[in-house]
Scaffold this active site. Structure first.
Site, PDB file in Angstrom:
ATOM      1  N   LYS A  61       0.842  -1.211  -0.021  1.00  0.00           N
ATOM      2  CA  LYS A  61       0.078   0.053   0.057  1.00  0.00           C
ATOM      3  C   LYS A  61       0.881   1.298  -0.078  1.00  0.00           C
ATOM      4  O   LYS A  61       1.964   1.130   0.319  1.00  0.00           O
ATOM      5  CB  LYS A  61      -0.953   0.087   1.270  1.00  0.00           C
ATOM      6  CG  LYS A  61      -2.236  -1.021   0.991  1.00  0.00           C
ATOM      7  CD  LYS A  61      -3.309  -0.878   1.962  1.00  0.00           C
ATOM      8  CE  LYS A  61      -4.458  -1.609   1.744  1.00  0.00           C
ATOM      9  NZ  LYS A  61      -5.420  -1.704   2.745  1.00  0.00           N
ATOM     10  N   ARG A  72      -3.822 -10.239   4.651  1.00  0.00           N
ATOM     11  CA  ARG A  72      -4.315 -10.265   3.122  1.00  0.00           C
ATOM     12  C   ARG A  72      -3.242  -9.608   2.308  1.00  0.00           C
ATOM     13  O   ARG A  72      -2.808  -8.530   2.643  1.00  0.00           O
ATOM     14  CB  ARG A  72      -5.442  -9.142   3.110  1.00  0.00           C
ATOM     15  CG  ARG A  72      -6.427  -9.055   1.704  1.00  0.00           C
ATOM     16  CD  ARG A  72      -7.265  -8.504   1.823  1.00  0.00           C
ATOM     17  NE  ARG A  72      -8.029  -8.314   0.616  1.00  0.00           N
ATOM     18  CZ  ARG A  72      -7.529  -7.375  -0.643  1.00  0.00           C
ATOM     19  NH1 ARG A  72      -6.531  -6.368  -0.335  1.00  0.00           N
ATOM     20  NH2 ARG A  72      -8.353  -7.329  -1.824  1.00  0.00           N
TER      21      ARG A  72
END
Length: 293
Positions: free
Chosen positions: A241, A275
């Site tokens: 991210k 995840r």
């Protein structure tokens, strides 16, 4: 009392707030006392890291095979891009991207646990009917008020994420007085609503990067252990991210090392499910973590 102090005080009462560490995945109990891995299979053309790489059944099935071979415990299929500013698509287009892949993976890997990354109750119902097992909702039921009732009727695990606004507007909704406490109380209210409807298997996700600045996301990561106040397993979705690659002055393609570091911190703070795009690296991080736990 400061709300973060309150959350910390409540979370420390371990005899009161014992986490529920198993979920029913397709009739099989998954024990989350040992951290598990959710492998990402993006079916969109515009996801921030791997958009377009898996956007047909053949490619997606090959990706699923790779992730399962590397040790993924669950596959997370997403057909609606949730990156900041992503294009909004119709429910029909989401279903047209998703259902052929669900059908192909169910046929090829009938024992694989399948999670569906959607905020739409209609997509959730169709995917579960096609053989999926878990609903992963970035909106926590905010973008489709029928979602909680649908999950209750489907009797499947639900991943409850914290977000404000939509993927198109969330970047402008990052003002908090005390982000950790506000996220704690958000989960408390949502979990109460879900339990009232009879939903048993709930996993919470603080939503790193969703309506949060990088600094706010790191504050949540630092305080991730406080979320055990909810009594439910915690998912950490940190993989590649912008909070990682912007901090390192690089891009998503070169953010694996930073992702491993962030995932290791999440494990140390009590994350039960990672995840990730890179299953092998996450598997190795969990293996080392378990040696010193």
């Amino acid at each position: 009392m400061n709300l973060s102090v309150f959350c910390l005080a409540m979370a420390d009462k371990n005899t009161v707030f014992q986490q529920k560490l198993s979920v029913n995945i397709g009739g099989n109990l998954m024990d989350l006392s040992t951290p598990k891995i959710m492998g990402i299979v993006n079916l969109t053309p515009d996801s921030f890291y791997d958009g377009g790489r898996n956007n047909n059944p053949s490619k997606a099935t090959k990706k699923a095979e790779q992730l399962l071979a590397e040790g993924a415990d669950i596959l997370d299929l997403g057909a609606y891009s949730s990156r900041p500013g992503a294009e909004h698509i119709s429910e029909l287009e989401e279903l047209e991207r998703l259902l052929p892949v669900v059908n192909a993976i169910v046929k090829e890997f009938p024992d694989a646990g399948l999670s569906i990354d959607t905020f739409r109750s209609g997509v959730a119902r169709a995917a579960i009917d096609a053989g999926a097992h878990v609903i992963n909702d970035i909106s926590g039921g905010e973008l489709d008020k029928a979602m909680f009732a649908a999950v209750a009727a489907l009797r499947v695990p639900y991943i409850l994420m914290h977000m404000r606004g939509t993927p198109q507007t969330m970047a402008s909704q990052t003002k908090y007085q005390d982000i950790t406490s506000e996220v704690c109380f958000y989960f408390a209210e949502k979990i109460a609503d879900l339990k009232h409807l009879g939903v048993i298997d709930i996993i919470i996700d603080p939503g790193f990067g969703f309506a949060k600045t990088p600094e706010q996301s790191y504050e949540l990561l630092k305080n991730l252990d406080l979320l055990k106040i909810t009594g439910h397993p915690v998912l950490a979705g940190l993989s590649r991210k912008s909070m990682i690659y912007k901090t390192l002055g690089t891009d998503a393609e070169n953010a694996l090392t930073g992702t491993i570091a962030a995932n290791t911190i999440a494990l140390m703070k009590g994350a039960n499910l990672l995840r990730v795009h890179d299953v092998r690296a996450a598997k190795e991080a969990i293996t080392i973590f378990e040696k010193v736990r």
